[in-house]
Write a protein that holds these residues in place. Structure first.
Motif, PDB file in Angstrom:
ATOM      1  N   ALA A  37       0.846  -1.200   0.000  1.00  0.00           N
ATOM      2  CA  ALA A  37       0.000   0.000   0.000  1.00  0.00           C
ATOM      3  C   ALA A  37       0.878   1.247   0.000  1.00  0.00           C
ATOM      4  O   ALA A  37       0.655   2.181  -0.779  1.00  0.00           O
ATOM      5  N   GLY A  38       1.898   1.254   0.828  1.00  0.00           N
ATOM      6  CA  GLY A  38       2.811   2.402   0.867  1.00  0.00           C
ATOM      7  C   GLY A  38       3.628   2.530  -0.400  1.00  0.00           C
ATOM      8  O   GLY A  38       3.786   3.621  -0.959  1.00  0.00           O
ATOM      9  N   VAL A  43       4.377   5.168  -6.050  1.00  0.00           N
ATOM     10  CA  VAL A  43       4.343   5.074  -7.512  1.00  0.00           C
ATOM     11  C   VAL A  43       3.252   5.982  -8.071  1.00  0.00           C
ATOM     12  O   VAL A  43       3.472   6.710  -9.045  1.00  0.00           O
ATOM     13  N   LEU A  44       2.078   5.959  -7.472  1.00  0.00           N
ATOM     14  CA  LEU A  44       0.984   6.816  -7.934  1.00  0.00           C
ATOM     15  C   LEU A  44       1.347   8.289  -7.821  1.00  0.00           C
ATOM     16  O   LEU A  44       0.997   9.092  -8.688  1.00  0.00           O
ATOM     17  N   GLU A  45       2.054   8.668  -6.774  1.00  0.00           N
ATOM     18  CA  GLU A  45       2.488  10.056  -6.606  1.00  0.00           C
ATOM     19  C   GLU A  45       3.463  10.443  -7.716  1.00  0.00           C
ATOM     20  O   GLU A  45       3.382  11.542  -8.262  1.00  0.00           O
ATOM     21  N   ALA A  46       4.384   9.541  -8.073  1.00  0.00           N
ATOM     22  CA  ALA A  46       5.334   9.821  -9.147  1.00  0.00           C
ATOM     23  C   ALA A  46       4.610   9.993 -10.474  1.00  0.00           C
ATOM     24  O   ALA A  46       4.933  10.888 -11.259  1.00  0.00           O
ATOM     25  N   VAL A  47       3.620   9.166 -10.737  1.00  0.00           N
ATOM     26  CA  VAL A  47       2.843   9.292 -11.972  1.00  0.00           C
ATOM     27  C   VAL A  47       2.092  10.619 -11.992  1.00  0.00           C
ATOM     28  O   VAL A  47       2.029  11.298 -13.016  1.00  0.00           O
ATOM     29  N   ALA A  48       1.557  11.020 -10.856  1.00  0.00           N
ATOM     30  CA  ALA A  48       0.840  12.295 -10.778  1.00  0.00           C
ATOM     31  C   ALA A  48       1.783  13.464 -11.065  1.00  0.00           C
ATOM     32  O   ALA A  48       1.407  14.425 -11.737  1.00  0.00           O
TER      33      ALA A  48
END
Length: 106
Positions: A37-38, A43-48
């Motif tokens: 989860a962490g 990864v999602l933050e980097a994509v954003a």
């Protein structure tokens, strides 16, 4: 690309990771779900962040530098002689590598 501004990355919780793991048919322990989860949230933050930078005035590229031909000329060179190729072999027979039989013949 859409004209809507990029939203901040969503934080994943263990339940969301469990759902994704179920879709992928991956068995995860509780500890793995918590850890992933962490990691997946990062990864999602980097994509954003990439989505924030990727605007219509920035052309898509496959490489940061323009390349025309990155291949070298195909120049044939002499290979090893049979003697040189077999020099380090533990066993040789009829100018070939001798290896143990692994299949039984019927």
């Amino acid at each position: 690309m859409s004209d809507t501004p990029a939203r901040s990355a969503e934080q994943l919780d263990a339940d969301r990771v469990a759902h994704l793991a179920g879709l992928a048919r991956i068995a995860l322990t509780d500890a793995e779900r918590e850890r992933l989860a962490g990691q997946l949230s990062v990864v999602l933050e980097a994509v954003a962040q990439v989505q924030e930078v990727a605007t219509p005035d920035v052309p898509a590229t496959s490489h940061p530098m323009p390349l025309t031909n990155v291949m070298r000329d195909d120049v044939p060179v002499p290979g090893l002689s049979p003697e040189a190729a077999l020099a380090g072999a533990p066993a040789v027979e009829d100018d070939r590598f001798r290896v143990p039989r692994i299949l039984e013949e019927d």
